[in-house]
Scaffold this motif. Structure first.
Motif, short mmCIF file in Angstrom:
data_model
loop_
_atom_site.label_atom_id
_atom_site.label_comp_id
_atom_site.label_asym_id
_atom_site.label_seq_id
_atom_site.Cartn_x
_atom_site.Cartn_y
_atom_site.Cartn_z
N ARG A 174 -6.64 5.41 -3.19
CA ARG A 174 -8.49 5.00 -2.03
C ARG A 174 -7.86 4.81 -0.92
O ARG A 174 -6.73 4.16 -0.39
CB ARG A 174 -9.48 3.34 -2.02
CG ARG A 174 -9.99 3.20 -3.57
CD ARG A 174 -10.74 2.81 -4.29
NE ARG A 174 -10.11 1.86 -4.58
CZ ARG A 174 -9.85 1.08 -4.61
NH1 ARG A 174 -11.15 0.13 -3.87
NH2 ARG A 174 -9.31 0.17 -5.88
N ASN A 183 0.68 -1.51 -0.10
CA ASN A 183 0.08 -0.13 0.17
C ASN A 183 0.76 1.24 0.14
O ASN A 183 1.89 1.05 0.09
CB ASN A 183 -1.00 -0.02 1.26
CG ASN A 183 -1.60 -1.58 0.75
OD1 ASN A 183 -2.36 -1.36 0.58
ND2 ASN A 183 -1.89 -1.60 1.67
N THR A 225 -4.37 2.99 -1.14
CA THR A 225 -3.96 1.74 -1.80
C THR A 225 -3.15 2.21 -3.28
O THR A 225 -3.16 3.18 -3.21
CB THR A 225 -5.77 1.06 -2.99
OG1 THR A 225 -6.01 2.38 -3.10
CG2 THR A 225 -7.09 0.65 -1.63
N ARG A 226 -3.06 1.44 -4.27
CA ARG A 226 -2.24 1.67 -5.37
C ARG A 226 -3.00 2.67 -5.87
O ARG A 226 -2.52 3.08 -6.75
CB ARG A 226 -1.39 0.50 -6.10
CG ARG A 226 -0.48 -0.09 -4.72
CD ARG A 226 0.24 -0.83 -6.47
NE ARG A 226 0.82 -1.91 -5.10
CZ ARG A 226 1.78 -2.51 -5.07
NH1 ARG A 226 1.83 -3.00 -6.85
NH2 ARG A 226 2.69 -3.44 -4.55
N LEU A 278 -7.74 4.09 2.99
CA LEU A 278 -7.27 2.78 4.39
C LEU A 278 -7.35 3.31 5.05
O LEU A 278 -8.66 2.75 5.88
CB LEU A 278 -6.56 1.68 3.98
CG LEU A 278 -6.20 1.42 1.75
CD1 LEU A 278 -5.58 -0.14 2.07
CD2 LEU A 278 -7.29 0.96 1.74
N CYS A 314 0.28 7.66 -6.47
CA CYS A 314 -0.22 6.27 -5.47
C CYS A 314 0.21 5.12 -6.53
O CYS A 314 0.97 4.79 -6.42
CB CYS A 314 -1.33 5.99 -4.71
SG CYS A 314 -2.12 7.07 -3.53
#
Length: 75
Positions: free
Chosen positions: A38, A21, A34-35, A40, A52
């Motif tokens: 989003r 991540n 996230t990559r 987390l 990202c």
């Protein structure tokens, strides 16, 4: 660990963590994404999705040119 500073906010550092991540830190604040960008967890809730993707796109050099990845290509 791959990392990049945001070009418009040099205090923001984007790093790949051990789970793959993206950890974004700015001073004492941080967030995990996230990559795709989003959220987390963490205090920082917004990240640049393109950064990202860029920092998270680190193919394994040992398998990058392996036969299955090259399927359908003339070598």
């Amino acid at each position: 660990m791959p990392s990049i500073k945001h070009p418009f906010d040099p205090e923001s550092l984007y790093q790949v963590d051990d789970e793959g991540n993206i950890r974004v830190s700015n001073g004492n604040q941080w967030g995990v994404f996230t990559r795709e960008g989003r959220h987390l967890s963490g205090d920082i809730r917004h990240a640049d999705p393109q950064l990202c993707v860029w920092v998270g796109n680190n193919p394994d050099a040992t398998t990058q040119l392996s036969r299955p990845r090259m399927a359908g290509r003339e070598v």
